[in-house]
Design a protein around this motif. Structure first.
Motif, PDB file in Angstrom:
ATOM      1  N   VAL A   1       0.874  -1.179   0.000  1.00 48.78           N
ATOM      2  CA  VAL A   1       0.000   0.000   0.000  1.00 48.78           C
ATOM      3  C   VAL A   1       0.906   1.221   0.000  1.00 48.78           C
ATOM      4  O   VAL A   1       1.748   1.375   0.884  1.00 48.78           O
ATOM      5  CB  VAL A   1      -0.919   0.032   1.238  1.00 48.78           C
ATOM      6  CG1 VAL A   1      -1.743   1.315   1.260  1.00 48.78           C
ATOM      7  CG2 VAL A   1      -1.839  -1.183   1.249  1.00 48.78           C
ATOM      8  N   PHE A   2       0.738   2.080  -1.009  1.00 47.08           N
ATOM      9  CA  PHE A   2       1.611   3.237  -1.154  1.00 47.08           C
ATOM     10  C   PHE A   2       1.012   4.471  -0.485  1.00 47.08           C
ATOM     11  O   PHE A   2      -0.169   4.508  -0.134  1.00 47.08           O
ATOM     12  CB  PHE A   2       1.873   3.521  -2.631  1.00 47.08           C
ATOM     13  CG  PHE A   2       2.630   2.432  -3.336  1.00 47.08           C
ATOM     14  CD1 PHE A   2       4.015   2.382  -3.288  1.00 47.08           C
ATOM     15  CD2 PHE A   2       1.951   1.434  -4.033  1.00 47.08           C
ATOM     16  CE1 PHE A   2       4.712   1.372  -3.934  1.00 47.08           C
ATOM     17  CE2 PHE A   2       2.638   0.429  -4.678  1.00 47.08           C
ATOM     18  CZ  PHE A   2       4.023   0.396  -4.624  1.00 47.08           C
ATOM     19  N   GLN A   3       1.845   5.510  -0.350  1.00 49.07           N
ATOM     20  CA  GLN A   3       1.439   6.734   0.335  1.00 49.07           C
ATOM     21  C   GLN A   3       0.369   7.497  -0.431  1.00 49.07           C
ATOM     22  O   GLN A   3      -0.637   7.919   0.135  1.00 49.07           O
ATOM     23  CB  GLN A   3       2.661   7.631   0.544  1.00 49.07           C
ATOM     24  CG  GLN A   3       2.346   8.979   1.175  1.00 49.07           C
ATOM     25  CD  GLN A   3       3.595   9.802   1.402  1.00 49.07           C
ATOM     26  OE1 GLN A   3       4.702   9.295   1.290  1.00 49.07           O
ATOM     27  NE2 GLN A   3       3.424  11.057   1.725  1.00 49.07           N
ATOM     28  N   ASP A   4       0.585   7.699  -1.724  1.00 49.88           N
ATOM     29  CA  ASP A   4      -0.309   8.525  -2.527  1.00 49.88           C
ATOM     30  C   ASP A   4      -1.279   7.633  -3.273  1.00 49.88           C
ATOM     31  O   ASP A   4      -0.992   7.134  -4.360  1.00 49.88           O
ATOM     32  CB  ASP A   4       0.508   9.375  -3.501  1.00 49.88           C
ATOM     33  CG  ASP A   4      -0.341  10.421  -4.208  1.00 49.88           C
ATOM     34  OD1 ASP A   4      -1.585  10.311  -4.152  1.00 49.88           O
ATOM     35  OD2 ASP A   4       0.229  11.349  -4.811  1.00 49.88           O
ATOM     36  N   ALA A   5      -2.473   7.444  -2.704  1.00 45.92           N
ATOM     37  CA  ALA A   5      -3.449   6.540  -3.313  1.00 45.92           C
ATOM     38  C   ALA A   5      -3.937   7.063  -4.660  1.00 45.92           C
ATOM     39  O   ALA A   5      -4.183   6.286  -5.583  1.00 45.92           O
ATOM     40  CB  ALA A   5      -4.631   6.351  -2.367  1.00 45.92           C
ATOM     41  N   LEU A   6      -4.085   8.385  -4.798  1.00 44.13           N
ATOM     42  CA  LEU A   6      -4.595   8.941  -6.051  1.00 44.13           C
ATOM     43  C   LEU A   6      -3.634   8.658  -7.203  1.00 44.13           C
ATOM     44  O   LEU A   6      -4.047   8.358  -8.318  1.00 44.13           O
ATOM     45  CB  LEU A   6      -4.821  10.447  -5.910  1.00 44.13           C
ATOM     46  CG  LEU A   6      -5.547  11.124  -7.087  1.00 44.13           C
ATOM     47  CD1 LEU A   6      -6.918  10.507  -7.303  1.00 44.13           C
ATOM     48  CD2 LEU A   6      -5.667  12.624  -6.848  1.00 44.13           C
ATOM     49  N   ALA A   7      -2.313   8.740  -6.922  1.00 43.22           N
ATOM     50  CA  ALA A   7      -1.323   8.469  -7.958  1.00 43.22           C
ATOM     51  C   ALA A   7      -1.191   6.976  -8.227  1.00 43.22           C
ATOM     52  O   ALA A   7      -0.749   6.576  -9.311  1.00 43.22           O
ATOM     53  CB  ALA A   7       0.028   9.042  -7.545  1.00 43.22           C
ATOM     54  N   SER A   8      -1.571   6.142  -7.264  1.00 41.80           N
ATOM     55  CA  SER A   8      -1.402   4.693  -7.403  1.00 41.80           C
ATOM     56  C   SER A   8      -2.584   4.034  -8.104  1.00 41.80           C
ATOM     57  O   SER A   8      -2.458   2.918  -8.606  1.00 41.80           O
ATOM     58  CB  SER A   8      -1.210   4.053  -6.023  1.00 41.80           C
ATOM     59  OG  SER A   8      -0.114   4.619  -5.346  1.00 41.80           O
ATOM     60  N   LEU A   9      -3.733   4.694  -8.129  1.00 39.96           N
ATOM     61  CA  LEU A   9      -4.929   4.139  -8.758  1.00 39.96           C
ATOM     62  C   LEU A   9      -5.093   4.715 -10.160  1.00 39.96           C
ATOM     63  O   LEU A   9      -4.769   5.876 -10.409  1.00 39.96           O
ATOM     64  CB  LEU A   9      -6.169   4.461  -7.920  1.00 39.96           C
ATOM     65  CG  LEU A   9      -6.221   3.832  -6.526  1.00 39.96           C
ATOM     66  CD1 LEU A   9      -7.345   4.443  -5.703  1.00 39.96           C
ATOM     67  CD2 LEU A   9      -6.397   2.317  -6.636  1.00 39.96           C
ATOM     68  N   SER A  10      -5.628   3.913 -11.063  1.00 41.32           N
ATOM     69  CA  SER A  10      -5.847   4.372 -12.437  1.00 41.32           C
ATOM     70  C   SER A  10      -7.044   5.326 -12.477  1.00 41.32           C
ATOM     71  O   SER A  10      -8.133   4.992 -11.987  1.00 41.32           O
ATOM     72  CB  SER A  10      -6.129   3.186 -13.360  1.00 41.32           C
ATOM     73  OG  SER A  10      -6.625   3.643 -14.608  1.00 41.32           O
ATOM     74  N   PRO A  11      -6.878   6.506 -13.077  1.00 42.08           N
ATOM     75  CA  PRO A  11      -8.005   7.445 -13.156  1.00 42.08           C
ATOM     76  C   PRO A  11      -9.023   7.042 -14.215  1.00 42.08           C
ATOM     77  O   PRO A  11     -10.118   7.619 -14.275  1.00 42.08           O
ATOM     78  CB  PRO A  11      -7.320   8.770 -13.541  1.00 42.08           C
ATOM     79  CG  PRO A  11      -6.089   8.364 -14.282  1.00 42.08           C
ATOM     80  CD  PRO A  11      -5.637   7.078 -13.646  1.00 42.08           C
ATOM     81  N   PHE A  12      -8.689   6.047 -15.046  1.00 41.03           N
ATOM     82  CA  PHE A  12      -9.548   5.678 -16.169  1.00 41.03           C
ATOM     83  C   PHE A  12     -10.430   4.459 -15.894  1.00 41.03           C
ATOM     84  O   PHE A  12     -11.213   4.062 -16.756  1.00 41.03           O
ATOM     85  CB  PHE A  12      -8.680   5.402 -17.409  1.00 41.03           C
ATOM     86  CG  PHE A  12      -7.784   6.533 -17.770  1.00 41.03           C
ATOM     87  CD1 PHE A  12      -8.293   7.731 -18.235  1.00 41.03           C
ATOM     88  CD2 PHE A  12      -6.410   6.415 -17.614  1.00 41.03           C
ATOM     89  CE1 PHE A  12      -7.453   8.789 -18.559  1.00 41.03           C
ATOM     90  CE2 PHE A  12      -5.557   7.458 -17.941  1.00 41.03           C
ATOM     91  CZ  PHE A  12      -6.086   8.653 -18.412  1.00 41.03           C
ATOM     92  N   HIS A  13     -10.279   3.845 -14.726  1.00 37.36           N
ATOM     93  CA  HIS A  13     -11.038   2.635 -14.418  1.00 37.36           C
ATOM     94  C   HIS A  13     -11.766   2.804 -13.084  1.00 37.36           C
ATOM     95  O   HIS A  13     -11.263   3.459 -12.168  1.00 37.36           O
ATOM     96  CB  HIS A  13     -10.117   1.408 -14.350  1.00 37.36           C
ATOM     97  CG  HIS A  13      -9.409   1.129 -15.637  1.00 37.36           C
ATOM     98  ND1 HIS A  13      -8.204   1.714 -15.962  1.00 37.36           N
ATOM     99  CD2 HIS A  13      -9.743   0.334 -16.695  1.00 37.36           C
ATOM    100  CE1 HIS A  13      -7.814   1.293 -17.153  1.00 37.36           C
ATOM    101  NE2 HIS A  13      -8.721   0.460 -17.620  1.00 37.36           N
ATOM    102  N   THR A  14     -12.939   2.179 -12.977  1.00 42.43           N
ATOM    103  CA  THR A  14     -13.679   2.228 -11.722  1.00 42.43           C
ATOM    104  C   THR A  14     -12.926   1.457 -10.646  1.00 42.43           C
ATOM    105  O   THR A  14     -12.077   0.612 -10.955  1.00 42.43           O
ATOM    106  CB  THR A  14     -15.079   1.622 -11.888  1.00 42.43           C
ATOM    107  OG1 THR A  14     -14.943   0.218 -12.148  1.00 42.43           O
ATOM    108  CG2 THR A  14     -15.841   2.297 -13.025  1.00 42.43           C
TER     109      THR A  14
END
Length: 564
Positions: free
Chosen positions: A109-122
């Protein structure tokens, strides 16, 4: 650096060991040759155990976590030693073997969840993909059911499954990351600064969730952090790192209450807590202490002369019509806030993300136009400063800001001299020689040296950059400094240096400070009075002692209870 003999005991073999690290050394290829980020690291992690990997930025703790996942680029990194995950040595393993291991036996689990998750997929699709990688025969319905099951398990309603990461709060995104990491019930979880960017209450929620799931699944956890309070609250054992080396390890309670190594003692002492004596100097690591103040500072009288004052302040965003002619409801960021800052006072503005504290600060700085209410500085109406260039320029000489991110707030293409003298070029008719002399004086005042004027921001550490930002704010001799989360991005020892500096400058120059923060311990240490914001409204205000020792409002009590 060699650890003290009685500080790092021999690593012992255990039957239930799921992660075994032996003599791990990691070196990166740099422009000037190899750079060793971690050297001689050894420890065991048992099933269900939580190990705190503690250290400041650059200590090598994240390097160890990435090595355990086999994530270092072999073309630029040399890794030696052994890192066994449930019997499989990650060091030197083939990529196919590592892919089978990651997510199934060890996850991160990384610090920056927004950067670690794809913005293009649910979020459901992303969780489903993490499950499908290790269950290739699972049906589509089974994959989706498993994703929904894990979302519900981390407290996110199934109705949100089709939402995208940007539609979630920071805490909820981190919950999604935890669900993704644990969807395959791995034996080991590496949590790299998982709550650093979160408010105290959300931090507590995420850590409680992580502990609950860890106990349920029997997962062993390596918690990588620089937060000593988090280690105390969440770990069984801890390992302290400095400059790539182990300096101390042992049971968490023992290390925190009776540390053997001087660095560990300094690291623990540098972190302010709700029990730290307010206004006292914080111990720092490897930084000579400035001379102590000879006189105790008298707390300003609340009834003294008013410097800044807002009354019934309201700030709204949006509310315009869409292309289809529909009226959007405005976002009410600040709802009827009234507060007062006296001459020479330090006022703490406390609240979680989205509470309106930074918006209120921007209004006082003349950077944000209010939707309603009155805003005065030194008796002058400054409500229109955001739209009046002349008034904004006049106000900026007396009100200066210190920003949260010392990396983003300094122009990387300008030298320190150019950065610090910018306000002087705007507000004074000083000659270039006079501006340079003033910049040299300011650097000395904030604990740097005049010979650093020709250097660029990238040549400084985070704490040094924040000192440069403070020097820039002091340049035009302001009466009020607004510090917006100025230490939240810093390690605890660097944080202590900056807090000590702010206290010294406040006392020596007679400055007024508006200190915006979600860190209650820092606010209690520094501030004379405190205003607590919640959903754009002030729910409680009073002296430091009143708010922290005798809180009246339920929300304030909840914030204090959530502090790790």
């Amino acid at each position: 650096m060699t650890p003290q003999q009685d500080t790092v005991p021999a690593v012992r073999e255990r039957q239930d060991t799921v992660l075994s690290v032996r003599d791990l050394t990691v070196s990166f290829t740099g422009a000037r040759g190899p750079v060793t980020a971690a050297e001689g690291i050894s420890f065991d992690l048992a099933r269900g155990e939580v190990l705190g990997l503690v250290g400041e930025s650059g200590s090598g703790k994240s390097t160890v976590g990435l090595a355990a996942m086999g994530l270092h680029d072999p073309s630029r990194t040399t890794v030696s030693g052994t890192v066994e995950v449930v019997g499989t040595d990650v060091v030197g393993a083939a990529e196919a073997e590592l892919k089978a291991l990651r997510g199934a036996r060890i996850a991160m689990v990384f610090q920056d969840a927004l950067a670690s998750l794809s913005p293009f997929h649910t979020v459901a699709d992303q969780l489903g993909e993490a499950y499908r990688l290790h269950h290739k025969d699972a049906s589509r319905d089974r994959v989706r059911a498993r994703a929904l099951e894990m979302l519900e398990r981390v407290g996110i309603a199934g109705a949100r499954a089709r939402d995208y990461p940007h539609q979630f709060s920071g805490g909820m995104r981190q919950r999604v990351m935890i669900a993704m990491a644990l969807i395959n019930h791995p034996d080991v979880l590496i949590a790299d600064e998982p709550t650093t960017a979160l408010d105290a209450r959300v931090q507590r929620q995420v850590l409680d969730l992580l502990a609950e799931l860890q106990r349920e699944f029997g997962t062993a956890v390596v918690l990588v952090t620089h937060d000593v309070d988090m280690v105390a609250a969440a770990t069984d054992r801890m390992l302290v790192m400095r400059e790539g080396h182990m300096v101390e390890t042992g049971p968490t309670h023992r290390v925190l209450t009776a540390p053997d190594h001087p660095y560990t003692r300094a690291l623990i002492g540098a972190a302010p807590s709700l029990k730290t004596v307010p206004g006292s100097r914080l111990p720092t690591v490897d930084v000579p202490e400035p001379k102590s103040r000879t006189t105790a500072r008298a707390r300003p009288d609340e009834a003294g002369p008013s410097l800044a004052e807002v009354s019934d302040l309201r700030v709204e965003f949006g509310g315009r019509r869409t292309l289809l002619g529909r009226r959007r409801e405005p976002t009410r960021a600040v709802r009827g806030v009234s507060l007062r800052l006296a001459e020479g006072e330090t006022l703490g503005l406390v609240g979680e993300s989205g509470s309106g504290k930074s918006t209120t600060a921007r209004v006082l700085a003349g950077l944000q136009r209010p939707s309603g209410g009155t805003v005065r500085f030194d008796g002058r109406d400054i409500a229109r400063a955001a739209d009046d260039t002349a008034l904004r320029r006049e106000l900026s000489r007396e009100v200066q800001l210190v920003f949260q991110d010392p990396y983003a707030s300094l122009n990387p293409r300008r030298t320190v001299e150019e950065i610090v003298t910018t306000p002087l070029r705007v507000h004074t008719d000083m000659s270039r020689r006079e501006r340079r002399d003033r910049a040299a004086e300011l650097l000395t005042q904030v604990g740097l040296s005049a010979d650093q004027l020709p250097r660029y921001p990238h040549e400084f550490s985070g704490g040094q950059r924040q000192r440069i930002g403070i020097a820039r704010a002091l340049a035009p001799r302001p009466r009020l400094i607004i510090a917006d989360e100025p230490v939240s991005a810093l390690d605890v020892s660097v944080q202590a240096q900056v807090l000590n500096l702010l206290m010294d400058l406040r006392d020596e120059l007679g400055l007024s400070l508006l200190f915006v923060s979600h860190d209650l311990a820092v606010v209690r240490h520094l501030c004379d009075r405190v205003a607590v914001l919640h959903h754009g409204e002030i729910v409680e205000t009073g002296t430091r002692d009143d708010v922290f020792e005798r809180p009246q409002e339920a929300y304030t009590k909840e914030l204090l209870a959530a502090r790790l």
